[in-house]
Each structure stands twice: as structure tokens, then as C-alpha cells.
Design an enzyme around this catalytic site. Structure first.
Site, PDB file in Angstrom:
ATOM      1  CB  SER A  78      -1.290  -0.407   1.446  1.00  0.00           C
ATOM      2  OG  SER A  78      -1.560   1.010   1.211  1.00  0.00           O
ATOM      3  CE1 TYR A  91      -5.327  -1.631   3.813  1.00  0.00           C
ATOM      4  CE2 TYR A  91      -3.900   0.657   4.052  1.00  0.00           C
ATOM      5  CZ  TYR A  91      -4.322  -0.089   3.278  1.00  0.00           C
ATOM      6  OH  TYR A  91      -4.672  -1.039   2.494  1.00  0.00           O
TER       7      TYR A  91
END
Length: 186
Positions: A78, A91
Site C-alpha cells: 500500500s 493498517y
């Protein structure tokens, strides 16, 4: 799938056509909890789905790939693998972990013909980014932060994933390929 069910999952997936040569870990969760509001449940869920599952599922499928001497594993990193975003502490921790997990999996399994790499997507329209794309001003701000001046489309993933899953990437392993329109370059 729970860890206890991985062996059955391997059997179920392999039954129709044989064991897969390619494993792509695209599932994920983002609780979007600020650091002061992170719950143990949210943290554990995020770690389990985003970091533990890609490893343990890969571990379950690797023996068949080793027997063939060929396999491809693609993890999903990510923008938060290298950059902190508000409300993304759990996350981001998992996505930073995915970068290292990818390198460690490559070190362990590439000698057996199994290359492991990761895709690091920018902003794409998915269930996880619905809040971004539901706010046109926010989506436009993100697009302006890329070198190409737009957010990604799902078709932008096709080429990079095909590359990482083919013999074209035979000498590429342990890498995170950022597919972000130059967001991380700017």
C-alpha cells in the site's frame, strides 16, 4: 479462512484443476481508527487478515509449487507501506509488514522457483476506498498528488499483475512494485 481450515482450502481449490501456480493476496481490511481509538479487536482483525493470512495461506500452497519448481505469489502492499496516513496506524503497520514479509518469503522460497513480490497500489476504486471516491474533492486532491494527474482504474493493475505472474518476471523477486501513478515519487 481460519488457519485450521487452510489444509482443507488447499484441497478444495486444488481438486478441480490441480494445485495453483499463482497466489494473489488481495483481501484486506482498514478499520480507519485513530491511534488513540484503536481497539484490540480492530488491531487483531487487521493483523490477521492483512498480514497473517497472506503468510499462512502461502505456506499452505507452497509445497505444491515447490513440487512443480515454479510459483508466483503476489502480496498487496500500500501507499501506507512507507507513508503514514491519518486513522491508519493498524493498517499501515500491516502494510509495512507486507513489504518485509514479501522480502522474507522471496528469500525462503525463490530458490525453489517461487517468486514473491508485492503490488503497492495508489488510490483505486475499491470497497476499501469507497469513502475517498464518494467525496469528489478528496478524490481530486489525491489525483493531483500523482505524477500522472489521476487516480488509478482497475485496468491499471492488469499489466503489473500479469508481469509478476509470468515468466517475464523470472528474475524479479522480493520487490514491491508501486502502481500509484507516481504518488510516492512526488
Amino acid at each position: 479462512a481460519t488457519r485450521d481450515s487452510h489444509a482443507q482450502l488447499v484441497n478444495d481449490v486444488s481438486a478441480p484443476f490441480g494445485a495453483p501456480d499463482i497466489l494473489i493476496h488481495a483481501a484486506g481490511v482498514n478499520t480507519r481508527q485513530a491511534a488513540d481509538d484503536v481497539t484490540q479487536e480492530g488491531w487483531d482483525q487487521t493483523i490477521a487478515l492483512n498480514l497473517s493470512t497472506p503468510f499462512f495461506l502461502s505456506q499452505a500452497f507452497v509445497p505444491a509449487m515447490q513440487a512443480k519448481g515454479w510459483g508466483r505469489i503476489v502480496n498487496f502492499a500500500s501507499l501506507q507501506s512507507t507513508r503514514a496516513f491519518p486513522g491508519g496506524i493498524s493498517y499501515g503497520a500491516t502494510k509495512g509488514g507486507i513489504s518485509q514479509l514479501t522480502r522474507a518469503m522471496a528469500e525462503a522460497w525463490s530458490p525453489h522457483g517461487i517468486n514473491t513480490n508485492a503490488i503497492g497500489p495508489g488510490f483505486f476504486p475499491t470497497e476499501l476506498t469507497a469513502a475517498v471516491f464518494d467525496d469528489p474533492a478528496r478524490a481530486d486532491r489525491n489525483a493531483a498528488q500523482t505524477c500522472v494527474g489521476r487516480n488509478g482504474t482497475l485496468e491499471d493493475m492488469d499489466g503489473p499483475i500479469l508481469f509478476l505472474c509470468s515468466d517475464a518476471s523470472a528474475f524479479v523477486t522480493g520487490q514491491v512494485l508501486m502502481v500509484d501513478g507516481g504518488f510516492t515519487a512526488k
